[in-house]
Design an enzyme around this catalytic site. Sequence first.
Site, short mmCIF file in Angstrom:
data_model
loop_
_atom_site.label_atom_id
_atom_site.label_comp_id
_atom_site.label_asym_id
_atom_site.label_seq_id
_atom_site.Cartn_x
_atom_site.Cartn_y
_atom_site.Cartn_z
N HIS A 212 0.82 -1.21 0.00
CA HIS A 212 0.00 0.00 0.00
C HIS A 212 0.86 1.25 0.00
CE1 HIS A 212 0.07 -1.66 4.13
NE2 HIS A 212 0.62 -0.49 4.36
N GLU A 458 15.71 -11.29 -28.63
CA GLU A 458 16.59 -10.81 -27.57
C GLU A 458 17.86 -11.65 -27.42
OE1 GLU A 458 14.45 -10.78 -23.83
OE2 GLU A 458 13.42 -12.65 -24.28
N ASP A 482 18.05 -7.76 -22.89
CA ASP A 482 18.82 -8.99 -23.03
C ASP A 482 19.70 -8.98 -24.27
OD1 ASP A 482 18.40 -10.70 -20.79
OD2 ASP A 482 16.31 -10.88 -21.40
N CYS A 529 10.61 -3.44 -27.01
CA CYS A 529 10.09 -3.24 -25.65
C CYS A 529 11.18 -3.16 -24.61
CB CYS A 529 9.09 -4.33 -25.29
SG CYS A 529 9.82 -5.98 -25.31
C1 PEP Z 1 14.28 -7.28 -22.69
O1 PEP Z 1 15.09 -8.20 -22.51
O2 PEP Z 1 14.56 -6.23 -23.32
C2 PEP Z 1 12.93 -7.37 -22.15
C3 PEP Z 1 12.02 -6.47 -22.42
O3 PEP Z 1 12.67 -8.40 -21.32
P1 PEP Z 1 13.07 -8.45 -19.77
O4 PEP Z 1 13.63 -7.11 -19.38
O5 PEP Z 1 11.84 -8.82 -19.04
O6 PEP Z 1 14.12 -9.53 -19.78
MG MG Z 2 14.41 -10.14 -21.84
#
Ligand code: PEP
Ligand code: MG
Length: 616
Positions: A212, A458, A482, A529
């Site tokens: 919280h 990745e 990664d 991402c």
């Molecule tokens: C990444 O490896 O860029 C990714 C988005 O996955 P995570 O950070 O969860 O390994």
């Molecule tokens: Mg990753």
Amino acid sequence: MSNPPLPDHYTPPDLDPSREHQAVRGIGVSAGYSIGVAHLVDRSMPDFPEYCVTPAHIEEERQRFLDALSVSRQQLRDVRDRVIQQDLHNPELLYILDAHRLILEDGMLREGTLAYIDQKCNAEWAIKRYLDDVTTLFLQMDDICLREKQRDIEQECKRVMHNLLGARPEQFYAFMHPVILVAEDFSPSDTLLMNREGVLGFVTQMGGPTSHTAILARSLGLPAIVGAPFTTHHIHAGDPLIIDGVDGILHIHPDDATLTDYEKRRRRFNALQKELQETPTGPARTKDGHRILLKANIELEEEADSAFRQGTDGIGLYRTENLYMNRTAMPDEEELTGIFSRIVQTMHGLPVTIRTLDIGGEKQSEVFWNSLDHDTPNPALGVRALRLCLQREPAVFQTQIRAILRAGVHGPVRILFPLVSDVGEVIEARSHLDKARTSLDEEGIPYLTDIEVGCMIEVPSAALTADIIAPHVDFFSIGTNDLIQFAFGIDRMNSAVSYLYQPAHPAMIRLLKSVCDAGHDHGVQVMLCGEMAGDPRLATLLVGLGLDGLSVSHTTLPVIRRMIHSLSYQDAKQMAEELLISGTTDAILDQLNTLVQNTLGSSMSDISQHSRKGPQ
Ligand code: PEP
Ligand code: MG
């Protein structure tokens, strides 16, 4: 989320040369920077008398306890009223408060304590004995949620104890000057009752992103760190502190250089927040009309709502590993379906990309204790993520896939497979997807039949064979966190080699460009991402390289949207072409800095240098 304005009389804390600068890492649960002095909140059990009550006084002692109980209930009701009056209308907080009220209304607490009073214990001793019984019982339970519940009961028993002792509760909510609150943990009423004008941020030793304290800090826009180890032992009242809520670092007795650095960061952060509040939401489009998908990365169900309100194009990455961490029993299909469905519903028709389990490496989980290797020297290179699901946990994988498919009846869902190294793994993962479809068909359970399938790019082998993988998927999501670690041969958890974490290195630019082109040649959408997408300088580069979309932390969405709106796609493309043949990371960063400065002005480009530099 800006820090509260500092009052005129406030000066930065003096440094004590006798104490050394220390940096402690916790979990940053609310972004921003705070500089101030520590105020320790002691919520330990107060000293209390233990004695036997004579039979003649038992009734009186019972009444004393019942009175303290009713005062405690009234205190919680007051907190609730105050929350509503102050328009702190966070349903989650009200829910927490109601849960605490129920504890005080629960017959078990009343009867359990009264039973000890009947055995001649004084009221304080009786409630402590009741609490000890409950604690023993809860500690035998595996469920992490039940253990949390024990903490709630403990907090309310302490409240009753304070009232029995006549101690004034919630004494810390009026401050002479602004403070950073440091505690083992806060109870909901602690956090709700404090005079927030005087609070610069929170640090707690316990708790996670859903505690919280974390929820409140986010809803108030106060920087906060939870899970900061040993802080209540290291820190004394009045110690100068810096909360770096972006990277989850607490500085105790910061040295001059750190203090100066963070004062700059705080000013920039606040200036940026102010500026961003004026940025309109809506589709991200460059000023010459090129559309970039801008999605949100989330780790928790609770973040979906905030992402939606920021005006995202959907969830680009939902990391599901949290659902398997900090617990001792696996989530079943119903639990997973419920969580996924709620996220999908929260997004009101925007696509939600759910990544299957990426456990292993630095993401450890008790429920996979028997299938994860614990003594391998390089767990990030071992049996983790998709490898774990395919090799050792096909049943868990099935359960997760079925839940993802089932959630798809509430809105568009995409499934994303992590840590793919070879096309064979994608083909195998797809066969599990087919199996899940067949079983759902056989059981007559409705699900999303035409789910879009993607894989994370990745691992360098996947990046270099993106053209071979592309025919088997609908989209790529490039995971640069990664990809950089594997491409540069650095452990993303090892700070000694973090200087080699270089998203703008020519090697990365070329790799990203080739993945992007391979995807597009096969009609595959290419998203990214990794954390680099949340840095406006690097996002500029990614737009120029031709990516279809970026998925960033929802707190970073407004900055990146602003950058895209101000950018010319033609300029970004031309710059990316030039950078593809540039020599060094520094030269590339210089060019990107100049472009961002020319496009966004100095405040935004300043903050970009301090946005998350990727995992450390
Ligand atoms: C990444 O490896 O860029 C990714 C988005 O996955 P995570 O950070 O969860 O390994
Ligand atoms: Mg990753």
